[in-house]
Write a protein that holds these residues in place. Sequence first.
Motif, PDB file in Angstrom:
ATOM      1  N   ASP A 132      44.311  28.910  56.077  1.00 10.36           N
ATOM      2  CA  ASP A 132      44.948  27.886  55.572  1.00 10.36           C
ATOM      3  C   ASP A 132      45.150  27.237  54.301  1.00 10.36           C
ATOM      4  O   ASP A 132      45.726  27.221  53.380  1.00 10.36           O
ATOM      5  N   ILE A 133      43.572  26.909  54.009  1.00 11.44           N
ATOM      6  CA  ILE A 133      43.256  26.198  52.821  1.00 11.44           C
ATOM      7  C   ILE A 133      43.474  27.488  51.534  1.00 11.44           C
ATOM      8  O   ILE A 133      44.075  26.998  50.552  1.00 11.44           O
ATOM      9  N   LEU A 146      46.394  27.302  48.495  1.00  8.17           N
ATOM     10  CA  LEU A 146      45.902  27.421  47.087  1.00  8.17           C
ATOM     11  C   LEU A 146      46.637  28.461  46.243  1.00  8.17           C
ATOM     12  O   LEU A 146      47.076  28.453  45.040  1.00  8.17           O
ATOM     13  N   ILE A 147      46.933  29.495  46.970  1.00  2.00           N
ATOM     14  CA  ILE A 147      47.680  30.645  46.423  1.00  2.00           C
ATOM     15  C   ILE A 147      48.984  30.685  46.209  1.00  2.00           C
ATOM     16  O   ILE A 147      49.462  31.147  45.114  1.00  2.00           O
ATOM     17  N   MET A 148      49.744  30.216  47.141  1.00  2.00           N
ATOM     18  CA  MET A 148      51.285  30.307  47.400  1.00  2.00           C
ATOM     19  C   MET A 148      52.159  29.525  46.244  1.00  2.00           C
ATOM     20  O   MET A 148      52.886  30.099  45.781  1.00  2.00           O
ATOM     21  N   GLN A 170      44.796  42.297  48.788  1.00  5.02           N
ATOM     22  CA  GLN A 170      43.861  41.542  48.982  1.00  5.02           C
ATOM     23  C   GLN A 170      43.506  40.321  48.253  1.00  5.02           C
ATOM     24  O   GLN A 170      43.920  40.495  46.954  1.00  5.02           O
ATOM     25  N   THR A 171      43.178  39.281  48.744  1.00  7.03           N
ATOM     26  CA  THR A 171      43.230  38.060  48.006  1.00  7.03           C
ATOM     27  C   THR A 171      41.881  37.594  47.607  1.00  7.03           C
ATOM     28  O   THR A 171      41.261  36.999  46.798  1.00  7.03           O
ATOM     29  N   GLU A 205      43.769  34.057  37.144  1.00  4.53           N
ATOM     30  CA  GLU A 205      43.963  32.702  36.583  1.00  4.53           C
ATOM     31  C   GLU A 205      42.535  31.979  36.774  1.00  4.53           C
ATOM     32  O   GLU A 205      41.860  31.927  37.972  1.00  4.53           O
ATOM     33  N   PRO A 206      41.886  31.750  35.822  1.00  2.85           N
ATOM     34  CA  PRO A 206      40.598  30.803  35.949  1.00  2.85           C
ATOM     35  C   PRO A 206      40.794  29.582  36.879  1.00  2.85           C
ATOM     36  O   PRO A 206      39.827  29.354  37.513  1.00  2.85           O
ATOM     37  N   ALA A 207      41.872  28.990  37.011  1.00  2.00           N
ATOM     38  CA  ALA A 207      41.925  27.602  37.640  1.00  2.00           C
ATOM     39  C   ALA A 207      42.198  27.919  38.956  1.00  2.00           C
ATOM     40  O   ALA A 207      41.253  27.392  39.887  1.00  2.00           O
TER      41      ALA A 207
END
Length: 324
Positions: A45-46, A50-52, A121-122, A279-281
């Motif tokens: 979930d976490i 962050l990605i969505m 894959q993420t 993205e670095p962030a």
Amino acid sequence: MPIEVSRRATLAAPALLLARPAAAQEYPARPVRVVIGFPPGGGVDIVARLIMPRLSEALGQPFLVENRAGANGNIAMDAVHQSTPDGYMLFYGNVGNLAVTNALYRNLSFDTLRDFVPIGQTMESFSVIAVNAELPVRTLPELMAYARANPGRLNGASAGAGGPTHLALELFKRQFNLDITHVPYRGSAPAIVDLAGGRVQMIIDGYSLMRSPVESGRVRVLAVTAARREPLLPDTPTTAEAGAPGFEAGSWHMLTAPRGTPQAAMDRLQGALGRALAEPALVAAMAQQGVAARFRNQREAAAFFAAERERWTRVIREANITVE
């Protein structure tokens, strides 16, 4: 009659011109639901949350995380499998959902390899082999020697029967011919509490939850179950370096869609996902959660997914692991 036909065509032309942009409207044209099989606040979930927002920003529509917990993600996967494959309901899952489920559960309505297509894959996260600090071992070879000298007396904890931490333990036992008693818990947190307290002697799990007992000296990390050393534990050897070549175990996540989703939608999602994970962030935010951003595109993710499912299915069958 020719005049009437011409008049009708003239009146119809603006309507046709107006209809064309709507018919060819680029995906996504409305909010996208991203279903996960766990409650809010867990690792999957976490990372999903962050990605969505990055996908929302890139593609101009909300990507809404929807939690449907239960049955190792089977409830969530069934919902996505039954949905219309139009790109507006996706499944975000981990190794346990996608590579393990069909080997553990009977009579499912879906087959993950047949019915779900990876968008990409993420992430990937490493696990560690850790022991209670009172156990008289300081290296991985010493742990294996202790297990062989004390067959059945070494208790290995897991976060639950049939889950990734259990399968990692079984793979370790079978690969190195070790007799270790499996002790399942309901989650990693209680397992690590008992590891720190000496009620179990070892575990193969993620590092983040055991960081505090490691730093307090109650738990000792022997090796990282990855191909390379990890920045969080630069002085800890990999399993190969520590004397267990060929043993790797960790977790990964993938964003997937039901098979039949239009390729144009898949391509847009893949592109946005790949850019986001560069993205670095976002990379830094994921690192703070103890995971590494790891993008594989559709083709690469599909090959990796198939290989992982074959690997863990073999472990489950050879170890005769079942769940109720």
